[in-house]
Motif scaffolding. Structure first.
Motif, PDB file in Angstrom:
ATOM      1  N   PRO A 245       0.712  -1.237   0.016  1.00  0.00           N
ATOM      2  CA  PRO A 245      -0.098   0.032   0.042  1.00  0.00           C
ATOM      3  C   PRO A 245       0.617   1.099   0.114  1.00  0.00           C
ATOM      4  O   PRO A 245       2.056   1.265   0.177  1.00  0.00           O
ATOM      5  CB  PRO A 245      -0.743  -0.128   1.187  1.00  0.00           C
ATOM      6  CG  PRO A 245       0.146  -1.054   2.185  1.00  0.00           C
ATOM      7  CD  PRO A 245       0.862  -1.793   1.340  1.00  0.00           C
ATOM      8  N   LYS A 246       0.271   2.292  -0.534  1.00  0.00           N
ATOM      9  CA  LYS A 246       1.036   3.697  -0.485  1.00  0.00           C
ATOM     10  C   LYS A 246       0.807   4.331   1.115  1.00  0.00           C
ATOM     11  O   LYS A 246      -0.365   4.375   1.676  1.00  0.00           O
ATOM     12  CB  LYS A 246       0.504   4.730  -1.362  1.00  0.00           C
ATOM     13  CG  LYS A 246       0.560   4.090  -2.657  1.00  0.00           C
ATOM     14  CD  LYS A 246       1.892   3.857  -3.262  1.00  0.00           C
ATOM     15  CE  LYS A 246       1.982   3.470  -4.767  1.00  0.00           C
ATOM     16  NZ  LYS A 246       3.521   3.106  -4.942  1.00  0.00           N
ATOM     17  N   CYS A 247       1.762   4.967   1.635  1.00  0.00           N
ATOM     18  CA  CYS A 247       1.794   5.485   2.963  1.00  0.00           C
ATOM     19  C   CYS A 247       2.304   6.853   2.860  1.00  0.00           C
ATOM     20  O   CYS A 247       3.120   7.293   2.207  1.00  0.00           O
ATOM     21  CB  CYS A 247       2.622   4.369   3.888  1.00  0.00           C
ATOM     22  SG  CYS A 247       1.986   2.883   4.114  1.00  0.00           S
ATOM     23  N   PRO A 248       2.128   7.598   4.095  1.00  0.00           N
ATOM     24  CA  PRO A 248       2.695   9.094   4.340  1.00  0.00           C
ATOM     25  C   PRO A 248       4.162   8.830   4.154  1.00  0.00           C
ATOM     26  O   PRO A 248       4.802   7.702   4.545  1.00  0.00           O
ATOM     27  CB  PRO A 248       2.038   9.363   5.441  1.00  0.00           C
ATOM     28  CG  PRO A 248       0.608   8.794   5.628  1.00  0.00           C
ATOM     29  CD  PRO A 248       1.116   7.210   4.933  1.00  0.00           C
ATOM     30  N   ARG A 250       6.835   9.664   6.107  1.00  0.00           N
ATOM     31  CA  ARG A 250       7.354   9.036   7.332  1.00  0.00           C
ATOM     32  C   ARG A 250       6.940   7.758   7.654  1.00  0.00           C
ATOM     33  O   ARG A 250       7.520   6.979   8.758  1.00  0.00           O
ATOM     34  CB  ARG A 250       7.104   9.970   8.443  1.00  0.00           C
ATOM     35  CG  ARG A 250       5.752   9.823   9.205  1.00  0.00           C
ATOM     36  CD  ARG A 250       5.493  10.889  10.219  1.00  0.00           C
ATOM     37  NE  ARG A 250       4.378  10.707  10.929  1.00  0.00           N
ATOM     38  CZ  ARG A 250       3.101  11.020  10.381  1.00  0.00           C
ATOM     39  NH1 ARG A 250       2.976  11.608   9.341  1.00  0.00           N
ATOM     40  NH2 ARG A 250       1.961  10.782  11.022  1.00  0.00           N
ATOM     41  N   LEU A 251       5.943   6.818   6.917  1.00  0.00           N
ATOM     42  CA  LEU A 251       5.658   5.680   7.472  1.00  0.00           C
ATOM     43  C   LEU A 251       6.018   4.558   6.233  1.00  0.00           C
ATOM     44  O   LEU A 251       6.365   5.357   5.044  1.00  0.00           O
ATOM     45  CB  LEU A 251       3.993   5.229   7.600  1.00  0.00           C
ATOM     46  CG  LEU A 251       3.560   6.485   8.917  1.00  0.00           C
ATOM     47  CD1 LEU A 251       2.036   6.422   8.789  1.00  0.00           C
ATOM     48  CD2 LEU A 251       4.283   6.177   9.856  1.00  0.00           C
ATOM     49  N   LYS A 252       6.079   3.477   6.473  1.00  0.00           N
ATOM     50  CA  LYS A 252       6.490   2.373   5.457  1.00  0.00           C
ATOM     51  C   LYS A 252       5.225   1.390   5.461  1.00  0.00           C
ATOM     52  O   LYS A 252       4.586   1.207   6.519  1.00  0.00           O
ATOM     53  CB  LYS A 252       7.731   1.978   5.504  1.00  0.00           C
ATOM     54  CG  LYS A 252       7.808   1.026   7.025  1.00  0.00           C
ATOM     55  CD  LYS A 252       9.124   0.516   7.157  1.00  0.00           C
ATOM     56  CE  LYS A 252       9.356  -0.528   8.475  1.00  0.00           C
ATOM     57  NZ  LYS A 252      10.704  -0.959   8.481  1.00  0.00           N
ATOM     58  N   PRO A 253       5.174   0.535   4.174  1.00  0.00           N
ATOM     59  CA  PRO A 253       3.953  -0.490   4.329  1.00  0.00           C
ATOM     60  C   PRO A 253       4.526  -1.461   5.160  1.00  0.00           C
ATOM     61  O   PRO A 253       5.661  -1.913   5.256  1.00  0.00           O
ATOM     62  CB  PRO A 253       3.945  -0.749   2.760  1.00  0.00           C
ATOM     63  CG  PRO A 253       5.083  -0.259   2.392  1.00  0.00           C
ATOM     64  CD  PRO A 253       5.525   0.997   3.103  1.00  0.00           C
ATOM     65  N   ASP A 254       3.563  -2.349   5.394  1.00  0.00           N
ATOM     66  CA  ASP A 254       3.937  -3.415   6.493  1.00  0.00           C
ATOM     67  C   ASP A 254       2.598  -4.387   6.244  1.00  0.00           C
ATOM     68  O   ASP A 254       1.593  -4.055   5.852  1.00  0.00           O
ATOM     69  CB  ASP A 254       3.926  -3.254   7.931  1.00  0.00           C
ATOM     70  CG  ASP A 254       4.157  -4.439   8.896  1.00  0.00           C
ATOM     71  OD1 ASP A 254       5.509  -4.921   8.578  1.00  0.00           O
ATOM     72  OD2 ASP A 254       3.397  -4.621   9.901  1.00  0.00           O
ATOM     73  N   ILE A 255       3.125  -5.695   6.490  1.00  0.00           N
ATOM     74  CA  ILE A 255       1.873  -6.984   6.152  1.00  0.00           C
ATOM     75  C   ILE A 255       1.940  -8.020   7.441  1.00  0.00           C
ATOM     76  O   ILE A 255       3.112  -8.044   7.933  1.00  0.00           O
ATOM     77  CB  ILE A 255       2.157  -7.474   4.994  1.00  0.00           C
ATOM     78  CG1 ILE A 255       0.923  -8.787   4.567  1.00  0.00           C
ATOM     79  CG2 ILE A 255       3.701  -8.043   5.059  1.00  0.00           C
ATOM     80  CD1 ILE A 255       1.033  -9.252   3.294  1.00  0.00           C
ATOM     81  N   CYS A 318       0.269   0.802   7.624  1.00  0.00           N
ATOM     82  CA  CYS A 318       1.354   1.535   7.614  1.00  0.00           C
ATOM     83  C   CYS A 318       2.001   1.651   9.051  1.00  0.00           C
ATOM     84  O   CYS A 318       1.426   2.171   9.952  1.00  0.00           O
ATOM     85  CB  CYS A 318       1.113   3.032   7.087  1.00  0.00           C
ATOM     86  SG  CYS A 318       0.594   3.035   5.354  1.00  0.00           S
ATOM     87  N   ILE A 319       3.303   1.600   9.006  1.00  0.00           N
ATOM     88  CA  ILE A 319       4.126   1.797  10.475  1.00  0.00           C
ATOM     89  C   ILE A 319       5.358   2.638  10.263  1.00  0.00           C
ATOM     90  O   ILE A 319       5.535   3.084   9.039  1.00  0.00           O
ATOM     91  CB  ILE A 319       4.619   0.401  10.600  1.00  0.00           C
ATOM     92  CG1 ILE A 319       5.667  -0.166   9.802  1.00  0.00           C
ATOM     93  CG2 ILE A 319       3.579  -0.724  10.908  1.00  0.00           C
ATOM     94  CD1 ILE A 319       6.473  -1.391  10.203  1.00  0.00           C
ATOM     95  N   TYR A 320       5.669   3.036  11.319  1.00  0.00           N
ATOM     96  CA  TYR A 320       7.037   4.101  11.182  1.00  0.00           C
ATOM     97  C   TYR A 320       8.062   3.505  10.848  1.00  0.00           C
ATOM     98  O   TYR A 320       8.549   2.314  11.157  1.00  0.00           O
ATOM     99  CB  TYR A 320       7.105   4.821  12.692  1.00  0.00           C
ATOM    100  CG  TYR A 320       6.223   5.647  13.224  1.00  0.00           C
ATOM    101  CD1 TYR A 320       5.969   6.851  12.726  1.00  0.00           C
ATOM    102  CD2 TYR A 320       5.151   5.143  14.326  1.00  0.00           C
ATOM    103  CE1 TYR A 320       4.805   7.763  13.133  1.00  0.00           C
ATOM    104  CE2 TYR A 320       3.977   5.989  14.495  1.00  0.00           C
ATOM    105  CZ  TYR A 320       3.973   7.302  14.296  1.00  0.00           C
ATOM    106  OH  TYR A 320       2.872   7.985  14.706  1.00  0.00           O
ATOM    107  N   LYS A 321       8.834   4.226  10.222  1.00  0.00           N
ATOM    108  CA  LYS A 321      10.260   3.701   9.454  1.00  0.00           C
ATOM    109  C   LYS A 321      11.270   3.440  10.566  1.00  0.00           C
ATOM    110  O   LYS A 321      11.171   4.154  11.658  1.00  0.00           O
ATOM    111  CB  LYS A 321      10.802   4.700   8.408  1.00  0.00           C
ATOM    112  CG  LYS A 321       9.921   4.837   7.238  1.00  0.00           C
ATOM    113  CD  LYS A 321      10.420   5.790   6.217  1.00  0.00           C
ATOM    114  CE  LYS A 321       9.711   6.100   5.204  1.00  0.00           C
ATOM    115  NZ  LYS A 321      10.203   6.892   4.061  1.00  0.00           N
TER     116      LYS A 321
END
Length: 321
Positions: A245-248, A250-255, A318-321
């Motif tokens: 997925p697309k994230c803001p 400062r965030l990255k995609p996670d599954i 989405c989670i923090y990098k």
């Protein structure tokens, strides 16, 4: 000869008188111009003072709206008297300081008269405050006429000023602040020092877009971050591709994956005693591959068989990098 000399002398005296009259008129004009400039210079400080007064009254109304005390359309956003403005918006002038010429009370004019603060309905809408500055009457006084004109001209630069000849007074109507400034007072663009004073309702036909984050207050006062919450859940099978997925920024995609069910599709009645089961993903640059591994015993051959049949629950976030 004597007659000609007498005529020349008369002409000379007459020319001198004409020049003297011209110089007198010129000096009078210069003196009048100097006096006019002097009166204008005296009026400028009063203009500056009234301009500041208008700005502070506008600040008062914006503060009232920002604190949720009044609506932008209520008369209550304006001060009802001069005392309300001091000392937060306009300074006090003590009598001892006034007597020494250090200051003037906020409602006093340069002629020692008092300015009235009253509601005006002349704009055809809800009432707004009006300051009435009465000019003392001094008929047949040329010097005061210049002073009067100088003050009227100086204050005429303020928006909402008009001259009431019948009352010999200057009327200054203070309108509501510009909408952009009002809104800036209600919800500041920085967002660092303001709160809403009521619910926002977009009517069900609009969206709130381009936000980088959403925080919701929990019952205990803590904050729940919606941008890091689950954004999609679904069921997948072994080997199935899931796009990231697309994230803001400062965030990255996670599954996250978990086994939903294990049921061999190939001759299901021939397998039992499932063990060593796991759901997992293999990451690539723009997607993941879902995996499901387990061992099952074949009833006929009694052998362990490596299998992938079943379903996997998938959650994207989405989670923090």
């Amino acid at each position: 000869m004597n007659q000609q000399t007498h005529q020349r002398g008369f002409v000379g005296v007459l020319s001198f008188l004409i020049i003297l009259s011209f110089l007198s008129i010129l000096l009078l004009e210069i003196a009048t111009a100097n006096m006019r400039e002097q009166k204008i210079s005296q009026a400028d400080p009063f203009y500056d003072r009234m301009k500041h007064t208008v700005q502070q009254i506008n600040a008062y109304q914006m503060d009232r709206v920002a604190r949720g005390l009044n609506s932008v359309n209520e008369l209550g956003i304006f001060p009802s008297n001069w005392q309300i403005l001091a000392p937060a918006y306009l300074p006090y002038c003590e009598k001892s300081e006034e007597s020494k010429g250090f200051c003037l009370p906020n409602n006093k004019t340069p002629w020692n008269t008092l300015m009235r603060m009253e509601a005006s309905y002349s704009m055809g809408i809800d009432a707004v405050p009006q300051l009435t500055i009465t000019i003392p009457m001094q008929p047949n006084n040329a010097e005061f006429a210049l002073e009067r004109d100088a003050y009227i001209g100086a204050l005429g630069k303020l928006p909402g000023v008009r001259m009431d000849e019948a009352q010999n007074a200057i009327k200054l109507v203070i309108s509501r602040s510009d909408n952009a400034i009002q809104h800036d007072g209600v919800v500041k663009r920085s967002g660092s020092n303001s709160t809403l004073t009521g619910d926002w309702d977009v009517g069900g036909q609009f969206a709130i877009t381009n936000a980088a984050d959403y925080l919701i207050r929990n019952s205990d006062g803590s904050q729940r971050n919606l941008s890091t919450a689950v954004i999609e859940t679904f069921v997948a099978k072994h080997g199935e591709r899931v796009n990231k997925p697309k994230c803001p920024e400062r965030l990255k995609p996670d599954i996250q994956v978990a086994i939903k069910g294990i049921f061999p599709h190939r001759e299901p009645n021939q397998f039992n005693e499932v063990s060593m089961q796991k759901a997992y993903t293999t990451e690539y640059s723009s997607y993941w591959l879902v995996g499901l591994d387990y061992y099952a015993v074949n009833k006929i051959s009694k052998k362990w068989v490596f299998m992938h049949d079943g379903e996997v629950s998938v959650s994207l976030r989405c989670i923090y990098k």
